[in-house]
Motif scaffolding. Structure first.
Motif, PDB file in Angstrom:
ATOM      1  N   THR A  56       0.834  -1.203   0.000  1.00 28.48           N
ATOM      2  CA  THR A  56       0.000   0.000   0.000  1.00 28.48           C
ATOM      3  C   THR A  56       0.868   1.252   0.000  1.00 28.48           C
ATOM      4  O   THR A  56       0.580   2.216  -0.723  1.00 28.48           O
ATOM      5  N   HIS A  57       1.951   1.251   0.781  1.00 27.04           N
ATOM      6  CA  HIS A  57       2.871   2.394   0.785  1.00 27.04           C
ATOM      7  C   HIS A  57       3.488   2.602  -0.593  1.00 27.04           C
ATOM      8  O   HIS A  57       3.586   3.736  -1.061  1.00 27.04           O
ATOM      9  N   LEU A  58       3.898   1.522  -1.233  1.00 29.76           N
ATOM     10  CA  LEU A  58       4.506   1.636  -2.553  1.00 29.76           C
ATOM     11  C   LEU A  58       3.497   2.136  -3.581  1.00 29.76           C
ATOM     12  O   LEU A  58       3.824   2.952  -4.433  1.00 29.76           O
ATOM     13  N   ARG A  59       2.271   1.645  -3.502  1.00 27.41           N
ATOM     14  CA  ARG A  59       1.230   2.095  -4.434  1.00 27.41           C
ATOM     15  C   ARG A  59       0.944   3.582  -4.236  1.00 27.41           C
ATOM     16  O   ARG A  59       0.762   4.310  -5.211  1.00 27.41           O
ATOM     17  N   ALA A  60       0.897   4.046  -3.012  1.00 27.38           N
ATOM     18  CA  ALA A  60       0.653   5.458  -2.741  1.00 27.38           C
ATOM     19  C   ALA A  60       1.786   6.307  -3.295  1.00 27.38           C
ATOM     20  O   ALA A  60       1.565   7.365  -3.891  1.00 27.38           O
ATOM     21  N   HIS A  61       3.007   5.838  -3.104  1.00 30.88           N
ATOM     22  CA  HIS A  61       4.181   6.563  -3.629  1.00 30.88           C
ATOM     23  C   HIS A  61       4.133   6.565  -5.147  1.00 30.88           C
ATOM     24  O   HIS A  61       4.397   7.579  -5.782  1.00 30.88           O
ATOM     25  N   GLU A  62       3.783   5.440  -5.736  1.00 24.88           N
ATOM     26  CA  GLU A  62       3.704   5.317  -7.191  1.00 24.88           C
ATOM     27  C   GLU A  62       2.662   6.297  -7.733  1.00 24.88           C
ATOM     28  O   GLU A  62       2.905   6.993  -8.712  1.00 24.88           O
ATOM     29  N   THR A  63       1.521   6.389  -7.084  1.00 21.11           N
ATOM     30  CA  THR A  63       0.465   7.281  -7.523  1.00 21.11           C
ATOM     31  C   THR A  63       0.892   8.740  -7.422  1.00 21.11           C
ATOM     32  O   THR A  63       0.620   9.546  -8.307  1.00 21.11           O
ATOM     33  N   SER A  64       1.608   9.084  -6.361  1.00 26.01           N
ATOM     34  CA  SER A  64       2.043  10.472  -6.181  1.00 26.01           C
ATOM     35  C   SER A  64       3.054  10.878  -7.240  1.00 26.01           C
ATOM     36  O   SER A  64       3.173  12.052  -7.563  1.00 26.01           O
ATOM     37  N   LEU A  65       3.778   9.922  -7.790  1.00 24.21           N
ATOM     38  CA  LEU A  65       4.754  10.219  -8.848  1.00 24.21           C
ATOM     39  C   LEU A  65       4.179  10.052 -10.251  1.00 24.21           C
ATOM     40  O   LEU A  65       4.849  10.293 -11.235  1.00 24.21           O
ATOM     41  N   HIS A  66       2.944   9.573 -10.319  1.00 25.43           N
ATOM     42  CA  HIS A  66       2.304   9.289 -11.609  1.00 25.43           C
ATOM     43  C   HIS A  66       3.103   8.276 -12.416  1.00 25.43           C
ATOM     44  O   HIS A  66       3.386   8.471 -13.582  1.00 25.43           O
ATOM     45  N   LEU A  67       3.500   7.188 -11.757  1.00 24.11           N
ATOM     46  CA  LEU A  67       4.298   6.155 -12.419  1.00 24.11           C
ATOM     47  C   LEU A  67       3.430   5.269 -13.270  1.00 24.11           C
ATOM     48  O   LEU A  67       2.351   4.953 -13.000  1.00 24.11           O
TER      49      LEU A  67
END
Length: 67
Positions: A56-67
């Motif tokens: 979940t942390h990685l997905r949130a980080h991914e979303t914030s970077l628009h990966l």
């Protein structure tokens, strides 16, 4: 002590996707670790299991970077 099950395929897929996204955005493991609090070097190497919380942390980080 009972050993926890591990889905090596899932861990490998997450590790591969994380490494590719990190490189695509020219981020070091250290920067991602600082931002997420997760040791992404161990995740990318397959030495660390992915828990639902860490995913979940990685997905949130991914979303914030628009990966």
């Amino acid at each position: 002590m009972k050993r926890q099950r591990r889905n090596d395929f899932f861990v490998g897929q997450v590790a591969d996707r994380l490494a590719k996204a990190r490189r695509r955005h020219n981020l070091t493991q250290e920067v991602v670790r600082f931002d997420t609090g997760l040791n992404v070097g161990r995740i990318e190497a397959g030495c660390s299991d992915i828990t639902p919380v860490s995913y979940t942390h990685l997905r949130a980080h991914e979303t914030s970077l628009h990966l």
